[in-house]
Design a protein around this motif. Structure first.
Motif, PDB file in Angstrom:
ATOM      1  N   GLU A 108      38.015  39.348  43.091  1.00 35.23           N
ATOM      2  CA  GLU A 108      38.887  40.102  42.298  1.00 35.23           C
ATOM      3  C   GLU A 108      38.828  41.695  42.464  1.00 35.23           C
ATOM      4  O   GLU A 108      40.077  42.333  42.537  1.00 35.23           O
ATOM      5  CB  GLU A 108      38.831  39.603  40.802  1.00 35.23           C
ATOM      6  CG  GLU A 108      39.921  40.065  39.789  1.00 35.23           C
ATOM      7  CD  GLU A 108      39.718  41.414  39.326  1.00 35.23           C
ATOM      8  OE1 GLU A 108      40.847  42.085  38.935  1.00 35.23           O
ATOM      9  OE2 GLU A 108      38.606  41.881  39.325  1.00 35.23           O
ATOM     10  N   TYR A 127      36.042  37.223  34.585  1.00 33.57           N
ATOM     11  CA  TYR A 127      35.742  36.091  35.624  1.00 33.57           C
ATOM     12  C   TYR A 127      34.241  35.521  35.615  1.00 33.57           C
ATOM     13  O   TYR A 127      33.198  36.723  35.673  1.00 33.57           O
ATOM     14  CB  TYR A 127      35.845  37.016  36.724  1.00 33.57           C
ATOM     15  CG  TYR A 127      37.479  36.921  37.435  1.00 33.57           C
ATOM     16  CD1 TYR A 127      38.061  36.011  38.097  1.00 33.57           C
ATOM     17  CD2 TYR A 127      37.947  37.918  36.676  1.00 33.57           C
ATOM     18  CE1 TYR A 127      39.341  36.393  38.374  1.00 33.57           C
ATOM     19  CE2 TYR A 127      39.688  38.118  36.900  1.00 33.57           C
ATOM     20  CZ  TYR A 127      40.170  37.068  37.781  1.00 33.57           C
ATOM     21  OH  TYR A 127      41.593  37.089  38.007  1.00 33.57           O
ATOM     22  N   HIS A 128      34.022  34.389  35.530  1.00 33.72           N
ATOM     23  CA  HIS A 128      32.743  33.768  35.567  1.00 33.72           C
ATOM     24  C   HIS A 128      32.245  33.638  37.043  1.00 33.72           C
ATOM     25  O   HIS A 128      31.081  33.528  37.298  1.00 33.72           O
ATOM     26  CB  HIS A 128      32.691  32.617  34.783  1.00 33.72           C
ATOM     27  CG  HIS A 128      32.899  32.551  33.235  1.00 33.72           C
ATOM     28  ND1 HIS A 128      32.059  33.371  32.459  1.00 33.72           N
ATOM     29  CD2 HIS A 128      34.033  32.441  32.383  1.00 33.72           C
ATOM     30  CE1 HIS A 128      32.464  33.586  31.130  1.00 33.72           C
ATOM     31  NE2 HIS A 128      33.668  33.008  31.223  1.00 33.72           N
ATOM     32  N   GLU A 172      34.512  37.050  40.685  1.00 37.61           N
ATOM     33  CA  GLU A 172      34.469  38.596  40.374  1.00 37.61           C
ATOM     34  C   GLU A 172      34.552  39.549  41.532  1.00 37.61           C
ATOM     35  O   GLU A 172      35.058  40.704  41.497  1.00 37.61           O
ATOM     36  CB  GLU A 172      33.162  38.887  39.307  1.00 37.61           C
ATOM     37  CG  GLU A 172      31.984  38.726  39.967  1.00 37.61           C
ATOM     38  CD  GLU A 172      31.301  37.463  40.484  1.00 37.61           C
ATOM     39  OE1 GLU A 172      30.511  37.394  41.548  1.00 37.61           O
ATOM     40  OE2 GLU A 172      31.769  36.365  39.591  1.00 37.61           O
ATOM     41  N   ASP A 173      33.685  39.075  42.563  1.00 34.27           N
ATOM     42  CA  ASP A 173      33.631  40.036  43.705  1.00 34.27           C
ATOM     43  C   ASP A 173      35.179  40.128  44.318  1.00 34.27           C
ATOM     44  O   ASP A 173      35.475  41.213  44.587  1.00 34.27           O
ATOM     45  CB  ASP A 173      32.705  39.523  44.638  1.00 34.27           C
ATOM     46  CG  ASP A 173      31.362  39.350  44.377  1.00 34.27           C
ATOM     47  OD1 ASP A 173      30.916  40.661  43.789  1.00 34.27           O
ATOM     48  OD2 ASP A 173      30.532  38.445  44.200  1.00 34.27           O
ATOM     49  N   PRO A 225      41.243  33.556  35.586  1.00 31.91           N
ATOM     50  CA  PRO A 225      39.811  33.344  35.673  1.00 31.91           C
ATOM     51  C   PRO A 225      39.273  31.915  35.063  1.00 31.91           C
ATOM     52  O   PRO A 225      38.260  31.600  35.380  1.00 31.91           O
ATOM     53  CB  PRO A 225      39.041  34.460  34.886  1.00 31.91           C
ATOM     54  CG  PRO A 225      40.125  35.214  33.993  1.00 31.91           C
ATOM     55  CD  PRO A 225      41.476  34.918  34.752  1.00 31.91           C
ATOM     56  N   PHE A 262      33.617  45.657  37.527  1.00 34.61           N
ATOM     57  CA  PHE A 262      34.291  44.326  37.533  1.00 34.61           C
ATOM     58  C   PHE A 262      34.818  43.698  36.475  1.00 34.61           C
ATOM     59  O   PHE A 262      34.495  44.067  35.484  1.00 34.61           O
ATOM     60  CB  PHE A 262      32.924  43.304  37.878  1.00 34.61           C
ATOM     61  CG  PHE A 262      32.457  43.570  39.202  1.00 34.61           C
ATOM     62  CD1 PHE A 262      32.799  42.810  40.382  1.00 34.61           C
ATOM     63  CD2 PHE A 262      31.405  44.461  39.537  1.00 34.61           C
ATOM     64  CE1 PHE A 262      32.322  43.287  41.692  1.00 34.61           C
ATOM     65  CE2 PHE A 262      30.510  44.772  40.492  1.00 34.61           C
ATOM     66  CZ  PHE A 262      31.075  44.219  41.767  1.00 34.61           C
ATOM     67  N   ASN A 263      35.785  42.861  36.493  1.00 34.65           N
ATOM     68  CA  ASN A 263      36.486  42.164  35.234  1.00 34.65           C
ATOM     69  C   ASN A 263      35.593  41.112  34.814  1.00 34.65           C
ATOM     70  O   ASN A 263      35.358  40.062  35.276  1.00 34.65           O
ATOM     71  CB  ASN A 263      37.725  41.625  35.753  1.00 34.65           C
ATOM     72  CG  ASN A 263      38.434  40.921  34.682  1.00 34.65           C
ATOM     73  OD1 ASN A 263      37.904  40.872  33.696  1.00 34.65           O
ATOM     74  ND2 ASN A 263      40.074  40.977  34.876  1.00 34.65           N
ATOM     75  N   GLU A 264      35.064  41.389  33.535  1.00 35.74           N
ATOM     76  CA  GLU A 264      34.006  40.276  33.006  1.00 35.74           C
ATOM     77  C   GLU A 264      34.679  39.148  32.422  1.00 35.74           C
ATOM     78  O   GLU A 264      33.957  38.367  32.122  1.00 35.74           O
ATOM     79  CB  GLU A 264      33.318  41.153  31.945  1.00 35.74           C
ATOM     80  CG  GLU A 264      32.533  42.561  32.460  1.00 35.74           C
ATOM     81  CD  GLU A 264      31.632  43.192  31.378  1.00 35.74           C
ATOM     82  OE1 GLU A 264      31.731  42.562  30.236  1.00 35.74           O
ATOM     83  OE2 GLU A 264      30.918  44.081  31.765  1.00 35.74           O
ATOM     84  N   ALA A 291      29.500  39.225  36.737  1.00 37.20           N
ATOM     85  CA  ALA A 291      30.326  40.768  36.523  1.00 37.20           C
ATOM     86  C   ALA A 291      29.765  41.357  35.351  1.00 37.20           C
ATOM     87  O   ALA A 291      29.573  42.587  35.603  1.00 37.20           O
ATOM     88  CB  ALA A 291      31.808  40.047  35.965  1.00 37.20           C
TER      89      ALA A 291
END
Length: 233
Positions: A171, A164-165, A168-169, A221, A160-162, A70
């Motif tokens: 979400e 999320y490790h 992320e795609d 996440p 992208f929401n960082e 992300a």
């Protein structure tokens, strides 16, 4: 050929991808006219193999960012010059004339979408699951199908929401489905089955399904990443 009014920045996040990334870059250069491609941005997350050295003289622009898909994709988007962003995995090959297909979709007011998908495998099991990529429902989406989006819309959704490790795609695409009609293009990208071969096809698909389910049931996440670390990584 008339130069496209839209230009595409291809963004590929990488970490230790020396075995695949050059072939992907060459494929992009071979199967898309320069009239559509503004640049190919490779965003490296601190590779410790020969990823950076093999990319020399390929014509791609290499950027360095903190590790995390992300984070890397957001960094690439911030540096991108194109009016369309095309996010691609290092081991996924787009179809011929993918740039033209993406630009034509945007010209027809589709601000975001993806291609259908096949695996580079003869596995009937993987073929079965890849078939569902033609269905325009959120559950059937994933980063392996690649993603195009106008830069304007990407910025409006804050990228992208960082946190999320992983995931992320999914979400981000979930937010896209709520915001704009999502376009499934008829051509297919070809993605590597290497992770399925490494972990076992049924086992990996089961764990991916569990991650989807946990997300739908409200897992955040950190919980998704913990499950991933326990069962896949």
């Amino acid at each position: 050929m008339i130069r496209s009014p839209y230009r595409i920045s291809v963004i590929i996040p990488v970490f230790n991808e020396e075995a695949h990334i050059v072939a992907t870059v060459r494929h992009l250069q071979k199967f898309c006219a320069n009239d559509y491609i503004e640049e190919i941005l490779i965003v490296d997350g601190g590779s410790t193999d020969n990823t950076l050295s093999v990319l020399k003289n390929t014509g791609a622009t290499v950027l360095n960012a903190p590790k995390g898909r992300a984070v890397q994709m957001n960094y690439g988007a911030a540096k991108a010059k194109g009016s369309i962003l095309y996010f691609l995995h290092a081991d996924t090959l787009p179809p011929k004339d993918f740039g033209k297909s993406i630009v034509e979709a945007v010209l027809h007011d589709h601000q975001a979408g993806c291609f259908q998908m096949i695996f580079d495998s003869d596995s009937r099991f993987l073929e079965f699951f890849a078939w569902f990529s033609r269905l325009n429902i959120r559950l059937c989406r994933g980063g392996d199908q690649s993603l195009f989006i106008t830069k304007k819309l990407f910025q409006a959704l804050n990228g992208f929401n960082e946190d999320y490790h992983i995931y992320e795609d999914n979400e981000f695409i979930g937010r896209l489905y709520k915001h704009t009609p999502f376009k499934i293009l008829p051509q297919r990208v070809k993605t590597s089955a290497r992770r399925y071969e490494k972990h076992g096809k049924i086992k990996l698909q089961y764990h991916f399904g569990m991650i989807h389910l946990k997300s739908r049931l409200g897992a955040g996440p950190d919980q998704l990443y913990q499950y991933y670390r326990q069962h896949i990584a």
